[in-house]
Design a protein around this motif. Structure first.
Motif, PDB file in Angstrom:
ATOM      1  N   MET A  63      -5.011   1.700   4.955  1.00  0.00           N
ATOM      2  CA  MET A  63      -3.869   0.945   4.433  1.00  0.00           C
ATOM      3  C   MET A  63      -2.835   0.693   5.526  1.00  0.00           C
ATOM      4  SD  MET A  63      -3.464   2.782   0.773  1.00  0.00           S
ATOM      5  CE  MET A  63      -1.942   2.021   0.302  1.00  0.00           C
ATOM      6  N   THR A  66      -3.982  -2.050   7.814  1.00  0.00           N
ATOM      7  CA  THR A  66      -3.678  -3.329   7.172  1.00  0.00           C
ATOM      8  C   THR A  66      -2.198  -3.646   7.304  1.00  0.00           C
ATOM      9  OG1 THR A  66      -5.417  -2.830   5.585  1.00  0.00           O
ATOM     10  CG2 THR A  66      -3.925  -4.603   5.031  1.00  0.00           C
TER      11      THR A  66
ATOM     12  N   ARG B  59     -12.032  -0.896  -0.249  1.00  0.00           N
ATOM     13  CA  ARG B  59     -10.781  -1.609  -0.549  1.00  0.00           C
ATOM     14  C   ARG B  59     -10.783  -2.974   0.131  1.00  0.00           C
ATOM     15  NH1 ARG B  59      -6.628   1.171  -3.054  1.00  0.00           N
ATOM     16  NH2 ARG B  59      -5.289  -0.500  -2.386  1.00  0.00           N
ATOM     17  N   TYR B  61     -10.371  -5.871  -1.000  1.00  0.00           N
ATOM     18  CA  TYR B  61      -9.315  -6.789  -1.445  1.00  0.00           C
ATOM     19  C   TYR B  61      -8.137  -6.780  -0.482  1.00  0.00           C
ATOM     20  CZ  TYR B  61     -10.950  -8.024  -6.125  1.00  0.00           C
ATOM     21  OH  TYR B  61     -11.625  -8.552  -7.163  1.00  0.00           O
ATOM     22  N   ASP B  62      -7.728  -5.554  -0.077  1.00  0.00           N
ATOM     23  CA  ASP B  62      -6.588  -5.420   0.836  1.00  0.00           C
ATOM     24  C   ASP B  62      -6.807  -6.263   2.079  1.00  0.00           C
ATOM     25  OD1 ASP B  62      -5.722  -3.636  -0.939  1.00  0.00           O
ATOM     26  OD2 ASP B  62      -5.746  -1.883   0.374  1.00  0.00           O
ATOM     27  N   THR B  63      -8.005  -6.116   2.654  1.00  0.00           N
ATOM     28  CA  THR B  63      -8.290  -6.782   3.917  1.00  0.00           C
ATOM     29  C   THR B  63      -8.360  -8.294   3.711  1.00  0.00           C
ATOM     30  OG1 THR B  63      -9.552  -4.821   4.446  1.00  0.00           O
ATOM     31  CG2 THR B  63      -9.802  -6.685   5.905  1.00  0.00           C
ATOM     32  N   GLU B  66      -4.942  -9.548   3.333  1.00  0.00           N
ATOM     33  CA  GLU B  66      -4.214  -9.409   4.588  1.00  0.00           C
ATOM     34  C   GLU B  66      -4.507 -10.569   5.522  1.00  0.00           C
ATOM     35  OE1 GLU B  66      -5.913  -6.393   6.798  1.00  0.00           O
ATOM     36  OE2 GLU B  66      -4.682  -6.734   8.558  1.00  0.00           O
TER      37      GLU B  66
END
Lengths: 106, 220
Positions: A63, A66, B59, B61-63, B66
């Motif tokens: 996280m 990101t 995860r 989706y985050d990437t 981003e």
């Protein structure tokens, strides 16, 4: 106290320093820098607290990775906007932060 | 700004730091053991490094979002209209030593980026680190005066900027018939992640370099 917790506490201090800078510094470049310090504090807290029991947690690390990239993009956009303001008005301050907008007793 | 207001803000921020620190010291034990869950599913993720597995698989989706944010930021920089500026300084001609160094370093940096992209499946590394090195190469070449600023990016450049997001979206949607968005079939996960990361490396490198090169074009 573990080293990981120390990182998180340092992150809390950085967050507060960044927040104070964001509120107190009228110059836009300093505001952008303060915003980055604030964000670095958040990253340190996330990574530090994620490994406070000794095992490294890959989820907050991913996280934060990101978050770093998003922070770079946001900083670049903020710098471009600040430069636009400088080109248009010749000022690196927001209108309410300019000396001529303040009362004379300052 | 008034002195008492400055003092008040400083005081409040110090209090906030203390409160945050106290909250961290009083935190209970972890309720969910994420490292264990990541380790248990690592074999099915297609990569051997847990951070890459979280970024590109668990995860994703985050990437994905981003990369979209990164592209949006660049579009924002492009969208600002350029004004003749009183504050522009003509770029000084680059020193020949810097130019030689940049010529030597740039191919090495591309090589390092490729290495980082490949090693990301097994060790720290991956698309973002590789993209950052590529972008640094672009900025270095620009500072040495070997690369022109982007006045108006052409069709090829715009395609390169969007490639990472498009490849990622295509892979995400391709998994849709099997179940859900961004669900890789375990047998194909490894090559799919490498494909996505290769596209991301190119696009992240171009975008990060573009954030600098686009505004460097305002100097003229």
């Amino acid at each position: 106290m573990s080293a990981a917790l120390l990182y998180a506490l340092a992150g809390a201090a950085l967050f507060a320093i960044g927040l104070a800078g964001l509120l107190l510094q009228p110059h836009l470049l300093r505001k952008i820098l303060a915003f980055n310090i604030l964000g670095s504090g958040v990253f340190l807290i996330l990574v530090g607290l994620g490994q406070r029991d000794g095992t490294i947690d890959p989820v907050p690390q991913a996280m934060v990775l990101t978050g770093i990239v998003v922070a770079i993009a946001a900083t670049a956009l903020a710098l471009a906007l600040a430069r636009q303001l400088l080109d248009l008005t010749g000022q690196m301050r927001l209108p309410e932060d300019r000396p001529d907008a303040e009362p004379a007793d300052d | 700004m008034k002195a008492w207001l400055t003092a008040l803000i400083a005081l409040l921020c110090s209090g906030l730091a203390l409160a945050l620190g106290a909250a961290m010291l009083a935190l209970p034990e972890f309720a969910v053991r994420l490292p264990g869950q990541v380790a248990a599913n690592l074999d099915a993720s297609g990569v051997a490094h847990p951070v890459t597995a979280v970024l590109l698989n668990f995860r994703g989706y985050d990437t994905l979002l981003e990369v979209a944010v990164l592209l949006l930021a660049l579009l924002g920089v492009f969208a600002l209209s350029r004004h003749a500026s009183d504050h522009a300084h003509p770029a000084a001609p680059a020193h020949p030593v810097l130019q030689t160094l940049a010529r030597l370093l740039a191919p090495l940096m591309v090589l390092v980026a490729g290495y980082l992209l490949w090693i990301g499946a097994y060790a720290p590394g991956g698309a973002f680190q590789a993209g950052a090195v590529l972008a640094a190469a672009g900025v270095l070449l620009r500072l040495a005066g070997l690369l022109p600023a982007w006045a108006q990016p052409g069709r090829l450049l715009r395609g390169g900027l969007a490639l990472g997001l498009l490849v990622f979206l295509a892979v995400a949607v391709a998994g849709l018939p099997q179940g859900e968005l961004l669900h890789y079939p375990p047998a194909l996960a490894s090559p799919l992640i490498l494909l996505v990361e290769a596209g991301l490396t190119l696009s992240i490198g171009l975008t990060l370099a573009g954030l600098y090169l686009a505004s460097a074009g305002w100097r003229q």
